[in-house]
Enzyme design. Sequence first.
Site, PDB file in Angstrom:
ATOM      1  N   CYS A  93      13.253   3.150 -29.472  1.00 65.39           N
ATOM      2  CA  CYS A  93      14.107   3.450 -28.322  1.00 65.39           C
ATOM      3  C   CYS A  93      15.398   2.626 -28.378  1.00 65.39           C
ATOM      4  CB  CYS A  93      13.341   3.240 -27.015  1.00 65.39           C
ATOM      5  SG  CYS A  93      14.104   4.064 -25.590  1.00 65.39           S
ATOM      6  N   GLU A 142       4.396   1.758 -29.254  1.00 67.69           N
ATOM      7  CA  GLU A 142       3.698   0.531 -28.866  1.00 67.69           C
ATOM      8  C   GLU A 142       2.913   0.674 -27.563  1.00 67.69           C
ATOM      9  OE1 GLU A 142       7.782   0.237 -26.970  1.00 67.69           O
ATOM     10  OE2 GLU A 142       6.925   1.002 -28.838  1.00 67.69           O
ATOM     11  N   HIS A 185       8.207   5.368 -27.891  1.00 71.40           N
ATOM     12  CA  HIS A 185       7.567   4.057 -27.798  1.00 71.40           C
ATOM     13  C   HIS A 185       6.139   4.105 -28.342  1.00 71.40           C
ATOM     14  CE1 HIS A 185      10.563   2.050 -25.121  1.00 71.40           C
ATOM     15  NE2 HIS A 185      10.817   3.290 -24.749  1.00 71.40           N
TER      16      HIS A 185
END
Length: 202
Positions: free
Chosen positions: A80, A181, A179
Amino acid sequence: MRPTIGVLALQGDVREHFHALAECGADPVNVRRESELAAVDGLVLPGGESTAISKLLEVFGLLEPLRQRLREGMPAFGSCAGMILLASEVLDTRPDAQSLSGIDMTVRRNAFGRQVDSFETDVDFTGLDDGPVRAVFIRAPWVERVGDGVQVLARVPSGPAEGRIVAVRQGNVMATSFHPEVTGDLRVHRMFVNSVLAPAER
């Protein structure tokens, strides 16, 4: 061998990347100083606010050292805001915002809209087995142009943004609009950790 991978810890979702890297067999460390940057085998640039992070890179004296390490071939992964920072050209950003030119690409900031326009979808990701990746887009950029030598890894599969590029790689540097993560799917981070290990294995 456990590579030492830094997470740029100036602003953004540092903790989530830290945990994902550890789960993938790396030794993650926070990077806020030039000496810490010099000690890592690779670096993650997390999501957050790209203009704020670029300003903090200058404040902490990391902007030029980071550009130099990227020129020298240090593996890096940006998600991002990290994708925006790694671009060679950024559209719809402040005139004083800095980027790192780690990937030859043009990125449009906040391309998918505001926070209320955040969404999730499944994307096919080149080089990853076991099906599509769940992609979470939060005030995300997309890639409008890639240069020679840049591999497109994923595109939006459907909807108003169908076909937009949302993951790329050039050499040792990888970036995603979304994202990985935050989903618990470690495949993107594992791909990055493997790319950090690869030079040592050759």
